[in-house]
Scaffold this motif. Structure first.
Motif, short mmCIF file in Angstrom:
data_model
loop_
_atom_site.label_atom_id
_atom_site.label_comp_id
_atom_site.label_asym_id
_atom_site.label_seq_id
_atom_site.Cartn_x
_atom_site.Cartn_y
_atom_site.Cartn_z
N GLY A 2 -12.17 39.64 -10.58
CA GLY A 2 -11.43 39.35 -9.53
C GLY A 2 -10.06 40.05 -8.75
O GLY A 2 -10.45 40.11 -7.67
N GLU A 10 -5.99 30.99 -11.64
CA GLU A 10 -6.57 31.92 -12.91
C GLU A 10 -6.08 30.68 -13.69
O GLU A 10 -5.32 30.21 -13.55
CB GLU A 10 -5.60 32.80 -13.23
N SER A 27 -9.73 45.13 -23.66
CA SER A 27 -10.87 45.99 -24.38
C SER A 27 -11.07 47.12 -25.09
O SER A 27 -9.31 47.70 -24.71
CB SER A 27 -11.26 45.80 -22.30
N LYS A 80 -16.55 44.17 -33.30
CA LYS A 80 -15.45 44.16 -32.15
C LYS A 80 -15.51 43.44 -31.21
O LYS A 80 -14.52 43.34 -30.23
CB LYS A 80 -15.26 45.53 -31.96
N ALA A 88 -18.16 45.34 -12.80
CA ALA A 88 -16.87 44.57 -11.87
C ALA A 88 -16.49 45.09 -11.03
O ALA A 88 -15.94 44.47 -9.68
CB ALA A 88 -16.19 44.16 -12.76
C1 LIG Z 1 -12.71 42.08 -26.89
C2 LIG Z 1 -13.56 42.69 -25.42
C3 LIG Z 1 -13.47 44.23 -25.33
C4 LIG Z 1 -14.80 44.84 -23.56
N1 LIG Z 1 -13.97 45.89 -23.69
C5 LIG Z 1 -15.08 46.07 -22.27
C6 LIG Z 1 -14.87 47.57 -22.32
O1 LIG Z 1 -13.76 48.66 -22.65
N2 LIG Z 1 -15.40 48.31 -21.22
C7 LIG Z 1 -16.18 47.35 -20.50
O2 LIG Z 1 -16.76 47.93 -19.85
N3 LIG Z 1 -16.63 46.08 -20.47
C8 LIG Z 1 -15.84 45.39 -22.11
N4 LIG Z 1 -15.73 44.81 -22.12
C9 LIG Z 1 -17.11 43.31 -21.42
C10 LIG Z 1 -15.70 42.93 -19.98
O3 LIG Z 1 -14.92 42.82 -20.95
C11 LIG Z 1 -16.93 42.55 -18.65
O4 LIG Z 1 -17.89 42.49 -18.28
C12 LIG Z 1 -15.55 41.75 -17.31
O5 LIG Z 1 -13.98 41.49 -18.37
C13 LIG Z 1 -16.28 41.14 -16.33
O6 LIG Z 1 -14.66 40.67 -15.78
P1 LIG Z 1 -14.39 39.60 -15.29
O7 LIG Z 1 -14.17 39.95 -14.01
O8 LIG Z 1 -16.45 38.96 -14.54
O9 LIG Z 1 -14.98 38.25 -16.43
P2 LIG Z 1 -13.93 37.64 -16.52
O10 LIG Z 1 -12.36 39.31 -17.35
O11 LIG Z 1 -13.77 37.05 -18.07
O12 LIG Z 1 -12.28 37.53 -16.40
C14 LIG Z 1 -12.74 35.62 -15.64
C15 LIG Z 1 -11.94 35.43 -15.36
O13 LIG Z 1 -12.12 33.63 -14.40
C16 LIG Z 1 -11.32 33.57 -15.76
N5 LIG Z 1 -11.41 30.94 -15.28
C17 LIG Z 1 -12.82 31.33 -15.79
N6 LIG Z 1 -13.39 30.34 -15.32
C18 LIG Z 1 -12.19 29.59 -14.64
C19 LIG Z 1 -12.14 28.64 -13.54
N7 LIG Z 1 -13.04 27.67 -14.49
N8 LIG Z 1 -11.20 28.66 -13.03
C20 LIG Z 1 -10.29 29.45 -12.68
N9 LIG Z 1 -10.23 30.63 -13.80
C21 LIG Z 1 -11.33 30.38 -14.53
C22 LIG Z 1 -11.23 33.33 -17.02
O14 LIG Z 1 -9.94 32.98 -17.39
C23 LIG Z 1 -11.01 34.95 -16.99
O15 LIG Z 1 -9.69 34.83 -16.27
C24 LIG Z 1 -15.52 44.16 -23.27
C25 LIG Z 1 -15.49 42.66 -23.59
C26 LIG Z 1 -14.83 42.30 -24.71
C27 LIG Z 1 -14.31 40.33 -24.71
#
Ligand SMILES: Cc1cc2nc3c(=O)[nH]c(=O)nc-3n(C[C@H](O)[C@H](O)[C@H](O)COP(=O)(O)OP(=O)(O)OC[C@H]3O[C@@H](n4cnc5c(N)ncnc54)[C@H](O)[C@@H]3O)c2cc1C
Length: 402
Positions: A15, A35, A47, A342, A390
Motif C-alpha cells: 500500500g 488502514e 519483518s 519465526k 509487493a
Molecule cells: C513475522 C514476519 C516476518 C516477515 N519477514 C519478511 C522479510 O524479512 N522479507 C520478506 O520479503 N517478507 C517477509 N514477510 C512477509 C511480508 O511481510 C509480506 O509478504 C508483506 O508484508 C505483504 O505486504 P502487503 O502490503 O501485501 O500486506 P500486509 O503487510 O499484510 O499489509 C496489509 C495491510 O492491510 C491492512 N488491512 C487488512 N484488511 C483491511 C481492511 N479491511 N481495511 C483496512 N485495512 C486493512 C492490514 O492491517 C495491513 O496493515 C514476513 C512476514 C511476517 C509475518
C-alpha cells in the motif's frame, strides 16, 4: 462522502509503495491510505527479525521467478520492468542504503526495519499523502465510473482504487461477491514436526542435506536445521512453500527422506563404507565421525543402524553396512504436523492470477481496481522475495494509477 483521486486500502508494504509512487508520478493527485489498525506498516516493523529483509540479490528475472511457488509465470513480465536493481535504486535515491548478506538477503545498512518505515513516512509527509488509521474497509462498489468505499467510520469516493490488504479473508469474501475468484488460503512457510529418537538429542545441528517427500513428489536441498520439535532451515522452508497445497492435503502427515551426504547415493556410499571397513578395520565405528558429519549425528545414525558403540569396522556384516548406508543417504522420518517459522505467517492463496492484468496489476473484471502484495495468489520462499513482490506490484500499479 469525501473525495480523493486515488485511495489505497491497506497500510502495509504494498500500500505505501503504491501511494508514494503515485504521488511522485503526479503531484496533483490527492492520495489517501486507509488502514484498519492503530498503526501502519506493522509487518514491515517485525519483518526479518526487526531488520526487514527488503529484497534478495538476484538480478536475473528468469532466476528470480524461480523463488515463487505461486506467481512465477505471471511475475516474469513485471520483473523485467521493476525488480531487485530497481528496488535498491529506489531506496538509495530516498536515502536508504541496502547491504547484501552472504546468503543473498538484503537489509538496510542500519539493520533496522524502522529505517524503511521512516523513509515511507518522510515521503508521505513530503508528498501530502494522507494516512488514516482505524478505518476498516467494509464495502466497496462502483457507481457512475467512481468507486464508493464504506469503512467502519466514514464513506469515500475515488476514481481509482487499490486493495493491498494482504491475507485478509474478509476482503477476499467481498471480492468473491464482486465476481473475482479466490484461491483458498493455506499456510506456505512452516517447519516440520517430527518426534524421532534419531534426532531427539540433536537440536541445533545444521548441515547441508538433500530432502525428498515421496508422497508429494517434492525435493529440495540446502541447509537443514534440527530443532527441538523436528526440522527447519532453508531446505525445509523451500519444501513447505512449494508443497503448501499438497502438504495441506496430506494434513501435514507424510514422510521425509533425508540424504545427509549431498551428492552421494545409497549404492556409492555402501562402496565407500566397504573401503572404510578395510582401511580402519581395528577402529571403533562409533568413535570417529565420517563424511564430515557432526559427531552427534554420526553417533545417532550408527546406533540406528544396529551397530553397537564398541563395534569395530572389521566386525560389520553386510547387513549393517547396508543399513548404515541407508541411514546416511536415505533416512526416512515421519512428519506429524507443522510449526510456524519465526512467526512468519505467509499464506498461499488469494485472488486468482488469471483475473489480473500483469502489465498494470489492474483487475480484468473491474476497471480502475488494482491489487498488489499478498492479496494476490502470489507467495515466495523466505529471503526477501515476498517484499519484492509487493514493491514490483506497487510500482507497476502506481504507474497505471497515476
Ligand atoms: C513475522 C514476519 C516476518 C516477515 N519477514 C519478511 C522479510 O524479512 N522479507 C520478506 O520479503 N517478507 C517477509 N514477510 C512477509 C511480508 O511481510 C509480506 O509478504 C508483506 O508484508 C505483504 O505486504 P502487503 O502490503 O501485501 O500486506 P500486509 O503487510 O499484510 O499489509 C496489509 C495491510 O492491510 C491492512 N488491512 C487488512 N484488511 C483491511 C481492511 N479491511 N481495511 C483496512 N485495512 C486493512 C492490514 O492491517 C495491513 O496493515 C514476513 C512476514 C511476517 C509475518
Amino acid at each position: 462522502m469525501e473525495y480523493f483521486d486515488r485511495i489505497i486500502v491497506g497500510g502495509g508494504a504494498a500500500g505505501f509503495f503504491t501511494a508514494i509512487n503515485i504521488a511522485e508520478n503526479n503531484r496533483s493527485l490527492k492520495v489517501l491510505i486507509l488502514e484498519r489498525g492503530k498503526d501502519v506498516l506493522n509487518k514491515v516493523r517485525i519483518s526479518g527479525g526487526g531488520r526487514c529483509n527488503v529484497t534478495h540479490a538476484e538480478f536475473t528475472p528468469a532466476e528470480l521467478v524461480r523463488k515463487y511457488p505461486r506467481g512465477s509465470k505471471e511475475l516474469r513480465g513485471p520483473f523485467h520492468k521493476f525488480m531487485t536493481g530497481e528496488t535498491i535504486g529506489w531506496f538509495e535515491q530516498r536515502g536508504v542504503s541496502l547491504k547484501t548478506e552472504e546468503d543473498g538477503r538484503m537489509f538496510p545498512v542500519t539493520d533496522s526495519s524502522e529505517t524503511i518505515i521512516e523513509c515511507f513516512r518522510k515521503q508521505c509527509a513530503k508528498l501530502n499523502i494522507e494516512v488514516r488509521t482505524g478505518e476498516t474497509l467494509k464495502r466497496f462498489y462502483s457507481e457512475e465510473n467512481q468507486w464508493k468505499i464504506e469503512t467502519s467510520g466514514a464513506a469515500y469516493n475515488c476514481e481509482k482504487l487499490m486493495l493491498a490488504t494482504g491475507s485478509n479473508s474478509k476482503i477476499w469474501n467481498l471480492l468473491e461477491n464482486s465476481g473475482h475468484s479466490i484461491v483458498d488460503a493455506v499456510p506456505s512457510l512452516f517447519t516440520f514436526n517430527s518426534k524421532d529418537d534419531r534426532i531427539k538429542d540433536l537440536p541445533g545441528i545444521a548441515l547441508d542435506a538433500e530432502l525428498e517427500i515421496p508422497e508429494a513428489r517434492l525435493s529440495s536441498d540446502g541447509p537443514l536445521l534440527i530443532t527441538h520439535w523436528g526440522f527447519s532451515g532453508p531446505a525445509i522452508l523451500k519444501l513447505s512453500a512449494w508443497g503448501a497445497r499438497a502438504l495441506h492435503e496430506l494434513q501435514y502427515k507424510f514422510s521425509v527422506k533425508v540424504n545427509w551426504i549431498p551428492g552421494e547415493n545409497e549404492l556409492s556410499i555402501i562402496e565407500t563404507l566397504k573401503d572404510l571397513k578395510q582401511e580402519h578395520s581395528r577402529q571403533q565405528v562409533y568413535k570417529r565421525s565420517q563424511f564430515d558429519l557432526p559427531k552427534r549425528l554420526w553417533h545417532s545414525l550408527v546406533l540406528a543402524s544396529g551397530i553397537s558403540q564398541d563395534s569395530k569396522w572389521a566386525d560389520l556384516n553386510k547387513q549393517q553396512l547396508s543399513k548404515l548406508g541407508g541411514q546416511l543417504t536415505a533416512a526416512v522420518f515421519q512428519v506429524n504436523g507443522k510449526s510456524t517459522f519465526k512467526e512468519e505467517f505467509v499464506t498461499a492463496g488469494g485472488i486468482d492470477l488469471k483475473e489480473i492484468d500483469f502489465k498494470t496489476f489492474e483487475s480484468k473484471i473491474h476497471p480502475n481496481l488494482y491489487f498488489a502484495g499478498e492479496i494476490l495468489n502470489i507467495d515466495a520462499i523466505t529471503g526477501g522475495f515476498n517484499f519484492q513482490n509487493a514493491w514490483t506490484g506497487g510500482f507497476l500499479a502506481a504507474q497505471a494509477m497515476s
